[in-house]
Design a protein around this motif. Structure first.
Motif, short mmCIF file in Angstrom:
data_model
loop_
_atom_site.label_atom_id
_atom_site.label_comp_id
_atom_site.label_asym_id
_atom_site.label_seq_id
_atom_site.Cartn_x
_atom_site.Cartn_y
_atom_site.Cartn_z
N ASN A 43 0.88 -1.28 -0.14
CA ASN A 43 0.05 -0.04 -0.03
C ASN A 43 0.91 1.04 0.16
N ASP A 44 0.80 1.88 -1.00
CA ASP A 44 1.78 3.19 -1.37
C ASP A 44 1.07 4.29 -0.90
N GLY A 45 0.85 4.49 0.32
CA GLY A 45 0.43 5.60 0.88
C GLY A 45 -0.99 5.92 0.35
N ARG A 71 3.69 6.90 3.60
CA ARG A 71 3.02 7.99 2.65
C ARG A 71 3.58 7.51 1.37
N ASN A 72 3.12 8.17 0.22
CA ASN A 72 3.32 7.73 -1.04
C ASN A 72 4.57 7.94 -1.56
N PHE A 73 5.40 6.61 -1.78
CA PHE A 73 6.86 6.82 -2.12
C PHE A 73 6.76 6.45 -3.73
N GLY A 74 5.70 6.16 -4.30
CA GLY A 74 5.89 5.86 -5.69
C GLY A 74 6.00 4.31 -6.08
N HIS A 75 5.44 4.22 -7.29
CA HIS A 75 5.48 2.66 -7.83
C HIS A 75 6.71 1.90 -7.73
N GLN A 76 7.65 2.55 -8.33
CA GLN A 76 9.10 1.68 -8.50
C GLN A 76 9.61 1.33 -6.99
N ASP A 95 0.31 -5.09 -11.76
CA ASP A 95 -0.37 -3.82 -11.28
C ASP A 95 -1.77 -4.18 -10.76
N ALA A 96 -2.23 -3.38 -9.93
CA ALA A 96 -3.52 -4.00 -9.20
C ALA A 96 -4.89 -3.67 -9.92
N ASP A 97 -4.66 -3.15 -11.21
CA ASP A 97 -5.79 -2.47 -11.91
C ASP A 97 -6.40 -3.46 -13.17
N LEU A 98 -6.02 -4.78 -13.17
CA LEU A 98 -6.14 -5.75 -13.89
C LEU A 98 -5.62 -5.61 -15.47
N GLN A 99 -4.82 -4.41 -15.72
CA GLN A 99 -4.38 -3.94 -16.89
C GLN A 99 -3.23 -5.09 -17.24
N HIS A 100 -2.61 -5.52 -16.30
CA HIS A 100 -1.88 -6.69 -16.48
C HIS A 100 -2.64 -8.11 -16.08
N THR A 132 -2.33 9.21 -26.78
CA THR A 132 -1.28 9.95 -26.28
C THR A 132 -0.23 9.10 -25.56
N LYS A 133 -0.87 8.10 -24.84
CA LYS A 133 0.18 7.12 -24.19
C LYS A 133 1.04 6.13 -24.98
N LYS A 134 0.17 5.78 -26.13
CA LYS A 134 0.94 5.06 -27.04
C LYS A 134 2.12 5.84 -27.83
N GLU A 200 -8.42 -2.90 -20.44
CA GLU A 200 -8.92 -1.55 -20.01
C GLU A 200 -8.61 -1.81 -18.38
N ARG A 201 -8.41 -0.45 -17.85
CA ARG A 201 -8.30 -0.09 -16.29
C ARG A 201 -9.51 -0.66 -15.92
N PHE A 202 -9.71 -1.78 -14.80
CA PHE A 202 -11.05 -2.35 -14.26
C PHE A 202 -11.80 -1.18 -13.33
N THR A 205 -8.88 5.37 -11.63
CA THR A 205 -8.24 5.88 -12.76
C THR A 205 -7.02 5.94 -12.66
N THR A 206 -6.10 6.21 -13.70
CA THR A 206 -4.72 5.95 -13.55
C THR A 206 -3.98 6.92 -12.53
N LYS A 207 -3.16 6.30 -11.94
CA LYS A 207 -2.30 6.93 -10.90
C LYS A 207 -1.13 7.52 -11.16
N TYR A 208 -0.75 7.46 -12.66
CA TYR A 208 0.49 8.06 -13.02
C TYR A 208 -0.09 9.39 -13.83
N THR A 209 0.11 10.40 -13.16
CA THR A 209 -0.09 11.67 -13.49
C THR A 209 0.92 12.16 -14.56
N LYS A 211 2.90 14.65 -14.27
CA LYS A 211 3.97 14.78 -13.41
C LYS A 211 4.67 13.74 -13.04
N LYS A 212 3.94 12.75 -12.64
CA LYS A 212 4.80 11.44 -12.24
C LYS A 212 5.54 10.84 -13.36
N MET A 213 4.89 10.84 -14.65
CA MET A 213 5.16 10.28 -15.93
C MET A 213 6.62 10.72 -16.38
N1 UDP Z 1 1.03 2.96 -8.16
C1 UDP Z 1 1.62 3.03 -6.99
N2 UDP Z 1 2.33 4.34 -6.56
C2 UDP Z 1 1.95 5.50 -7.52
C3 UDP Z 1 1.37 5.19 -8.38
C4 UDP Z 1 0.88 4.06 -9.01
O1 UDP Z 1 1.86 1.98 -6.15
O2 UDP Z 1 2.24 6.54 -6.95
C5 UDP Z 1 0.63 1.64 -8.65
C6 UDP Z 1 -1.03 1.65 -8.96
O3 UDP Z 1 -1.80 1.46 -7.99
C7 UDP Z 1 -1.01 0.43 -10.16
C8 UDP Z 1 0.29 0.34 -10.48
O4 UDP Z 1 1.17 1.22 -9.77
O5 UDP Z 1 -1.19 -0.98 -9.46
C9 UDP Z 1 0.43 1.17 -12.02
O6 UDP Z 1 -0.22 2.25 -11.89
P1 UDP Z 1 -1.29 2.89 -13.05
O7 UDP Z 1 -2.32 1.58 -13.33
O8 UDP Z 1 -2.26 4.11 -12.42
O9 UDP Z 1 -0.35 3.34 -14.10
P2 UDP Z 1 -0.98 3.11 -15.94
O10 UDP Z 1 -1.39 1.87 -15.78
O11 UDP Z 1 -1.94 4.17 -15.96
O12 UDP Z 1 0.24 3.51 -16.39
#
Ligand code: UDP
Ligand code: MG
Length: 311
Positions: A43-45, A71-76, A95-100, A132-134, A200-202, A205-209, A211-213
């Motif tokens: 759980n990343d914050g 707190r939020n330390f980021g995906h990586q 990823d937790a959003d079923l996109q993988h 745009t993502k592509k 599709e994200r289940f 919304t995307t957590k990669y703003t 700025k984060k990207m």
């Molecule tokens: N995530 C995280 N910390 C962050 C941003 C994202 O742990 O600061 C997780 C998020 O919950 C998801 C995965 O990283 O499981 C990928 O994020 P997301 O699906 O939002 O990115 P996208 O698929 O849109 O690139």
């Protein structure tokens, strides 16, 4: 004696309360019963109920582990925490959003059983990925390949399996600016790829703003290459040659013609040009210097506030 191998599954979660129960069901459904497993939710914050959802899941199922950041330390960094604590014979991150799609997991495992130590996944671009993502990811991977000496394939995702041998090495990495998509191919070992179609994200919304990207892309380049620093040498040499030619021309005008009037345009243009390049290069140097500064503090990548691991 029980010889079943154990699979660790690492799932970074940031504000995923809506989709998590479905994800968990789906994941458990696809994990082969011929293996033990542990599922590590990081759980990343999250600022929503994600952690409460995880706690509820863990209460029902002892194979579910959790690490909750302060707190939020980021995906990586969430991935790193998962790798640090994983105790399986291999570790799978997704990823937790079923996109993988979890149904790809058996394919990863069978490649691992074939003897591959790292099984990467490549995202097949699909209608569900925005245009745009592509485009932006295509450009990004191209720049990465040009600048760094690591071969990162288009669409490489943080959905992969690594053997415990690789995991053991990975735990020794202490860099603050992590970019696993570059680091893993760089590590060597025997690697292979499996393709998947991103769904599709289940939920949520995307957590990669943006700025984060952008931050992630800059880290990708600067963590793997010092070539941007060398740009100043190239720019400098080109400008030096051009200035020399222009100098010859100016001298010719002055000596052989009577056209030598004060040229405001050329002066202002060259001042702006050289000034712009100077600022650009200072910015690049600053980027590296800043990273050195932070890296030098040797701060931990993440702080854990609660976990049911390693107790
Ligand atoms: N995530 C995280 N910390 C962050 C941003 C994202 O742990 O600061 C997780 C998020 O919950 C998801 C995965 O990283 O499981 C990928 O994020 P997301 O699906 O939002 O990115 P996208 O698929 O849109 O690139
Ligand atoms: Mg996603």
């Amino acid at each position: 004696m029980e010889t079943r191998k154990k699979i660790s599954v690492i799932v970074p979660c940031f504000n995923e309360e809506e989709g998590l129960p479905t994800f968990n069901k789906e994941l458990i459904r696809v994990l082969p019963e011929t293996y033990f497993h542990e599922i590590i939710y990081v759980n990343d914050g999250s600022s929503d109920n994600t952690f409460r959802v995880i706690l509820a899941l863990a209460k029902e199922n002892p194979t579910i582990k959790y690490i909750s950041f302060s707190r939020n330390f980021g995906h990586q960094n969430a991935l790193k925490a998962g790798y640090d604590f994983a105790s399986g014979d291999c570790a799978i991150s997704l990823d937790a959003d079923l996109q993988h799609p979890p149904d790809v997991i058996p394919a990863l495992i069978s490649k691992w059983e074939e003897g591959f130590e790292i099984v990467n996944t490549i995202r097949n671009d699909h209608a569900s990925i925005t245009y745009t993502k592509k485009i932006s990811s295509g450009i990004f991977y191209k720049i990465m390949r040009k600048l760094s000496d690591v071969n990162i394939e288009n669409g490489m995702a943080d959905f992969r399996l690594i053997d415990k041998k690789v995991l053991k090495q990975l735990k020794l990495f202490n860099e603050n600016f992590l970019f696993f998509r570059g680091l893993i191919p760089w590590m060597g070992f025997s690697q292979t790829n499996v393709e998947f179609t991103a769904a599709e994200r289940f939920a949520g919304t995307t957590k990669y703003t943006l700025k984060k990207m952008l931050k992630f892309a800059t880290t990708g380049v600067t963590a793997f290459s010092v070539k941007p620093l060398r740009l100043s040498i190239y720019f400098g040499s080109v400008i030096a040659v051009l200035s020399f030619i222009y100098g010859l021309y100016a001298a010719y005008i002055h000596i052989f013609t009577d056209l030598a009037i004060t040229g405001w345009t050329s002066v202002i243009l060259s001042v702006l040009f050289v000034g712009g390049i100077n600022l650009l290069m200072l910015g690049i140097i600053g980027e590296y210097l800043g990273k050195l500064f932070i890296e030098n503090k040797r701060r931990p990548n993440y702080l854990i506030s609660e976990t049911n691991l390693g107790e």
